[in-house]
Design an enzyme around this catalytic site. Structure first.
Site, PDB file in Angstrom:
ATOM      1  N   GLY A 114       0.822  -1.228   0.000  1.00 36.90           N
ATOM      2  CA  GLY A 114       0.000   0.000   0.000  1.00 36.90           C
ATOM      3  C   GLY A 114       0.844   1.260   0.000  1.00 36.90           C
TER       4      GLY A 114
ATOM      5  N   GLY B 294      -0.516   4.830  -0.831  1.00 31.59           N
ATOM      6  CA  GLY B 294      -1.552   5.398   0.035  1.00 31.59           C
ATOM      7  C   GLY B 294      -1.019   6.560   0.858  1.00 31.59           C
ATOM      8  N   GLN B 295      -1.906   7.118   1.679  1.00 30.26           N
ATOM      9  CA  GLN B 295      -1.532   8.326   2.434  1.00 30.26           C
ATOM     10  C   GLN B 295      -0.338   8.061   3.357  1.00 30.26           C
ATOM     11  OE1 GLN B 295      -4.193   9.668   5.477  1.00 30.26           O
ATOM     12  NE2 GLN B 295      -3.412  11.762   5.456  1.00 30.26           N
TER      13      GLN B 295
ATOM     14  N   ARG C 194      -2.929  -1.034  -7.894  1.00 36.08           N
ATOM     15  CA  ARG C 194      -3.569  -0.422  -9.071  1.00 36.08           C
ATOM     16  C   ARG C 194      -3.020   0.957  -9.385  1.00 36.08           C
ATOM     17  NH1 ARG C 194      -8.727  -2.792  -7.613  1.00 36.08           N
ATOM     18  NH2 ARG C 194      -8.888  -4.696  -8.839  1.00 36.08           N
TER      19      ARG C 194
ATOM     20  N   ASP D 152      -0.631  -7.835  -5.525  1.00 37.16           N
ATOM     21  CA  ASP D 152      -2.001  -7.809  -5.002  1.00 37.16           C
ATOM     22  C   ASP D 152      -1.994  -8.623  -3.707  1.00 37.16           C
ATOM     23  OD1 ASP D 152      -4.627  -8.285  -4.407  1.00 37.16           O
ATOM     24  OD2 ASP D 152      -5.142  -9.193  -6.346  1.00 37.16           O
TER      25      ASP D 152
ATOM     26  N   TYR E 227     -15.383  -1.346   7.657  1.00 42.72           N
ATOM     27  CA  TYR E 227     -13.977  -1.017   7.925  1.00 42.72           C
ATOM     28  C   TYR E 227     -13.630  -1.306   9.390  1.00 42.72           C
ATOM     29  CZ  TYR E 227      -9.889   2.143   8.451  1.00 42.72           C
ATOM     30  OH  TYR E 227      -8.667   2.685   8.708  1.00 42.72           O
TER      31      TYR E 227
ATOM     32  N   LYS F 165     -11.094  -3.945  11.126  1.00 38.78           N
ATOM     33  CA  LYS F 165      -9.994  -3.504  11.994  1.00 38.78           C
ATOM     34  C   LYS F 165     -10.035  -4.253  13.323  1.00 38.78           C
ATOM     35  CE  LYS F 165      -7.754  -0.727   9.346  1.00 38.78           C
ATOM     36  NZ  LYS F 165      -6.460  -1.187   8.815  1.00 38.78           N
TER      37      LYS F 165
HETATM   38  N1  SER Z   1      -8.836   7.893   8.697  1.00 38.64           N
HETATM   39  C1  SER Z   1      -9.614   6.677   8.733  1.00 38.64           C
HETATM   40  C2  SER Z   1     -10.958   6.856   8.159  1.00 38.64           C
HETATM   41  O1  SER Z   1     -11.465   7.945   8.284  1.00 38.64           O
HETATM   42  C3  SER Z   1      -9.735   6.221  10.161  1.00 38.64           C
HETATM   43  O2  SER Z   1      -8.893   5.176  10.345  1.00 38.64           O
HETATM   44  O3  SER Z   1     -11.524   5.944   7.656  1.00 38.64           O
END
Ligand code: SER
Length: 320
Positions: free
Chosen positions: A8, A11-12, A36, A52, A142, A146
């Site tokens: 990843g 990503g941020q 991707r 992947d 999500y 987690k």
């Molecule tokens: N920054 C994330 C979100 O907003 C929180 O883990 O989904």
């Protein structure tokens, strides 16, 4: 020395973590795993591999061919995107993590990092000074992945001795890469809009206080927990990890100190319900006690640094 694999990477968090790890360990020793989204120039300073994470044998090949012995497994579908596509969130977040943990066990990977989130908490969690061990009843896919992921990490540690470490990230604010599809994303977008258009419409209410952190602190915490002695990691679920808590109204006031013309309006959408189920302030004293976590940036320091760096990035004259 074995290699470090970061999944990843575009990503941020990855966009900041990969350069930080490369500075420490050498460009050639940190592999940026991408999928991707194509990598930007910055990630190309060292090896980049397309993989992947839901394809276990593909990840296994990367580990074997590159002698990987540390993995930062950052791939994840965030909260708002996960509510639009729960199937995808489950597949990517859970299958990806299970693959990485299985491979860590089977290939004697020395250490694994995996991020959890404040999203692992839910509406019945105490919202003020949320303790590390408390009621967990996440109501987003999500959050479900987690919390389940935390339990899986703890299980792989106690059953197989996999040295996996985890942080519950709050909302993370940064200027390099945009967050994608989260509920806390407003805290980044607000800076872009304040600088570019001097106005912003926020999708959360003005009083939606959430735990937050500036990226340099998130990177510091991530590297520090990975460097800590295994005996100092007393929590194998995931550590509460925070710096400051603020609401859209409070960050607006801080930005206005530097950009007085800035105006905000509020149009709460579906993300409000998600924010309302998360803590306002979390207690991260266990991380501070066990492995010496300390944050550097409060709201005002972060705001100044974000405005400086983002105006340079956007080619906009700095307002102070
Ligand atoms: N920054 C994330 C979100 O907003 C929180 O883990 O989904």
């Amino acid at each position: 020395m074995g290699k470090i694999l970061v999944t990843g990477s575009v990503g941020q968090i990855g966009s900041d973590l990969v350069p930080a790890l490369r500075e420490k360990h050498g460009n050639e020793n940190v592999i940026a795993g991408v999928h991707r989204t194509p990598p930007g120039e910055e990630l190309k300073q060292g090896p980049v591999i397309t993989v992947d994470v839901t394809n276990k044998s593909a990840v296994e090949n990367v580990i074997k061919e590159n002698d990987v012995n540390v993995i930062y497994h950052l791939v994840g579908v965030l909260s708002a995107t996960g509510e639009k596509n729960p199937e995808l969130a489950w597949k990517v977040n859970m299958e990806g993590l299970k693959n990485v943990l299985d491979l860590a066990r089977d290939h004697n990977i020395e250490r694994v990092f995996w991020p959890s989130s404040i999203a692992a908490f839910g509406p019945n969690t105490p919202r003020e000074n949320t303790p590390q061990l408390t009621v967990m009843d996440p109501n987003t896919m999500y959050g479900v992945t987690k919390y389940a992921g935390e339990l899986l990490c703890q299980y792989y540690f106690s059953k197989y001795g996999v040295d996996v470490r985890s942080l519950r990230y709050p909302g993370v604010i940064s200027y390099k890469a945009l967050p994608g599809g989260g509920t806390t994303d407003y805290s980044v977008a607000i800076f872009y809009e304040a600088l570019k258009n001097k106005r912003y419409t926020c999708y959360l209410r003005e009083d939606s206080t959430l735990p937050m952190m500036y990226m340099p602190d998130a990177i510091k915490g991530t590297i520090n927990i990975m460097e800590a002695d295994p005996s100092d990691i007393k929590c194998r679920l995931s550590y509460n990890h925070t710096a400051v808590s603020f609401s859209p109204k409070e960050i607006t006031e801080e930005i206005k100190k530097h950009i007085p013309e800035f105006e905000i309006s509020y149009e709460p959408d579906d993300r409000q319900k998600i924010a309302d189920s998360w803590p306002k302030v979390i207690d991260d004293s266990e991380a501070r006690k066990d492995w010496g976590w300390e944050h550097e940036f409060g709201l005002s320091e972060m705001t100044v640094d974000m405005i400086e760096r983002l105006s340079a990035k956007l080619g906009i004259e700095k307002p102070f």
